[in-house]
Design a protein around this motif. Structure first.
Motif, PDB file in Angstrom:
ATOM      1  N   THR A 168      36.229  55.827  32.249  1.00 55.00           N
ATOM      2  CA  THR A 168      36.666  54.846  31.251  1.00 55.00           C
ATOM      3  C   THR A 168      36.736  55.524  29.893  1.00 55.00           C
ATOM      4  O   THR A 168      36.051  56.525  29.644  1.00 55.00           O
ATOM      5  N   ARG A 215      35.732  43.006  36.056  1.00 53.93           N
ATOM      6  CA  ARG A 215      36.670  43.268  34.957  1.00 53.93           C
ATOM      7  C   ARG A 215      38.102  43.012  35.405  1.00 53.93           C
ATOM      8  O   ARG A 215      38.548  43.538  36.419  1.00 53.93           O
ATOM      9  N   GLN A 271      33.824  58.084  28.863  1.00 52.52           N
ATOM     10  CA  GLN A 271      32.679  57.174  28.779  1.00 52.52           C
ATOM     11  C   GLN A 271      32.010  57.116  30.156  1.00 52.52           C
ATOM     12  O   GLN A 271      31.231  57.979  30.477  1.00 52.52           O
ATOM     13  N   GLU A 272      32.355  56.149  30.998  1.00 47.90           N
ATOM     14  CA  GLU A 272      31.806  56.148  32.360  1.00 47.90           C
ATOM     15  C   GLU A 272      32.497  57.236  33.178  1.00 47.90           C
ATOM     16  O   GLU A 272      33.668  57.549  32.928  1.00 47.90           O
ATOM     17  N   ALA A 331      33.989  50.195  26.966  1.00 49.72           N
ATOM     18  CA  ALA A 331      35.074  51.157  27.150  1.00 49.72           C
ATOM     19  C   ALA A 331      36.132  50.484  28.007  1.00 49.72           C
ATOM     20  O   ALA A 331      36.108  50.568  29.226  1.00 49.72           O
ATOM     21  N   PRO A 332      37.059  49.780  27.348  1.00 49.15           N
ATOM     22  CA  PRO A 332      37.962  48.870  28.077  1.00 49.15           C
ATOM     23  C   PRO A 332      39.077  49.522  28.877  1.00 49.15           C
ATOM     24  O   PRO A 332      39.741  48.844  29.637  1.00 49.15           O
ATOM     25  N   LEU A 333      39.270  50.841  28.702  1.00 50.01           N
ATOM     26  CA  LEU A 333      40.373  51.480  29.426  1.00 50.01           C
ATOM     27  C   LEU A 333      39.853  52.180  30.683  1.00 50.01           C
ATOM     28  O   LEU A 333      39.090  53.158  30.599  1.00 50.01           O
ATOM     29  N   ILE A 334      40.254  51.663  31.828  1.00 50.87           N
ATOM     30  CA  ILE A 334      39.868  52.268  33.107  1.00 50.87           C
ATOM     31  C   ILE A 334      40.967  53.228  33.547  1.00 50.87           C
ATOM     32  O   ILE A 334      42.145  52.861  33.580  1.00 50.87           O
ATOM     33  N   HIS A 335      40.574  54.445  33.876  1.00 54.67           N
ATOM     34  CA  HIS A 335      41.497  55.475  34.388  1.00 54.67           C
ATOM     35  C   HIS A 335      40.976  55.833  35.782  1.00 54.67           C
ATOM     36  O   HIS A 335      39.944  56.492  35.904  1.00 54.67           O
ATOM     37  N   ALA A 358      47.525  49.764  31.335  1.00 57.07           N
ATOM     38  CA  ALA A 358      47.255  50.297  29.996  1.00 57.07           C
ATOM     39  C   ALA A 358      48.492  51.039  29.494  1.00 57.07           C
ATOM     40  O   ALA A 358      49.304  51.511  30.295  1.00 57.07           O
ATOM     41  N   ILE A 409      32.680  50.409  44.439  1.00 61.20           N
ATOM     42  CA  ILE A 409      33.775  49.915  43.607  1.00 61.20           C
ATOM     43  C   ILE A 409      34.844  49.300  44.507  1.00 61.20           C
ATOM     44  O   ILE A 409      35.282  49.917  45.472  1.00 61.20           O
ATOM     45  N   TYR A 432      36.693  57.728  38.854  1.00 62.97           N
ATOM     46  CA  TYR A 432      36.745  56.558  37.985  1.00 62.97           C
ATOM     47  C   TYR A 432      36.178  56.958  36.630  1.00 62.97           C
ATOM     48  O   TYR A 432      35.037  57.404  36.539  1.00 62.97           O
ATOM     49  N   ALA A 472      24.404  55.873  28.723  1.00 60.75           N
ATOM     50  CA  ALA A 472      25.851  55.789  28.533  1.00 60.75           C
ATOM     51  C   ALA A 472      26.516  55.137  29.732  1.00 60.75           C
ATOM     52  O   ALA A 472      27.461  54.384  29.594  1.00 60.75           O
ATOM     53  N   THR A 473      26.015  55.427  30.927  1.00 57.91           N
ATOM     54  CA  THR A 473      26.691  54.928  32.127  1.00 57.91           C
ATOM     55  C   THR A 473      25.715  54.315  33.116  1.00 57.91           C
ATOM     56  O   THR A 473      25.400  54.911  34.126  1.00 57.91           O
TER      57      THR A 473
END
Lengths: 131, 131
Positions: free
Chosen positions: B93, A69, B66-67, B30-34, A74, A33, B91, A25-26
């Motif tokens: 996603t 990226r 996700q990540e 997973a295009p949304l990074i938080h 968002a 980063i 971090y 998954a990751t």
């Protein structure tokens, strides 16, 4: 175990690992980063935004860059802790500080700042490493 | 194409996609990074840091994550644009805003803020989506 058997075993193990990675998954083998946020001098200028994006895209070519990226704020619900005032974000990862330093000092990066630096009013950078 | 052939074709196509993903340099579905940065009230307290880390780790269980990567400031060369004053970063996603919202409203996340919120003096959040 003979040398040949050992080699076959290692081969099979690598194959197994490769297979596993496609299900992970990751996958995260670049622990550094480098997350950059840009604010435009002219936030309403779509032309300036496009120009900046063009410049940011050029950075992908730098060899030490792992993940790359480009983002925009968002549309998550507004909260006081969220800063969504930036125009563009760049998320990159590196294998280590040395890889990051190669990127910072790279001719492509220097040209990026020289060519597009007049477009932004502020840049905010967060560098983190996995713990 | 017969029904059976179509099924076989879909199967092969999915297989091909699966194979390709294992070679992709930057799998990014997973295009949304938080990205969240935490500042401790007691930056010198290792106990507080460990406690906060324990709390942050609990968030990984939320299904829509996700990540998931926990970080600390990297030792990149100091520059005025870098903010390395935070204690911990998180971090994550998500597949979309809905996934992010599930996370924010989740009982585990609410418990995290309730239990560990007294440890931090500031939280800064950047939510971005790939463009």
């Amino acid at each position: 175990m003979t040398k040949q058997n050992r080699r076959a075993f290692i081969g099979t193990s690598l194959l197994a690992l490769g297979g596993a990675s496609s299900f992970a998954a990751t996958p995260s083998n670049a622990p550094l980063i480098h997350h950059v946020f840009f604010w435009l001098k002219n936030p309403s200028s779509n032309a300036d935004l496009e120009k900046l994006l063009e410049g940011i895209r050029s950075l992908k070519k730098i060899e030490t860059v792992q993940e790359f990226r480009i983002g925009k704020p968002a549309k998550t619900p507004k909260r006081p802790v969220i800063d969504d005032s930036y125009a563009v974000s760049l998320y990159t990862t590196f294998n280590d500080v040395a890889g990051h330093d190669v990127y910072q000092e790279h001719a492509i990066h220097k040209k990026f700042i020289e060519t597009y630096g007049s477009l932004w009013s502020k840049v905010q950078v967060y560098d983190s490493v996995d713990i």
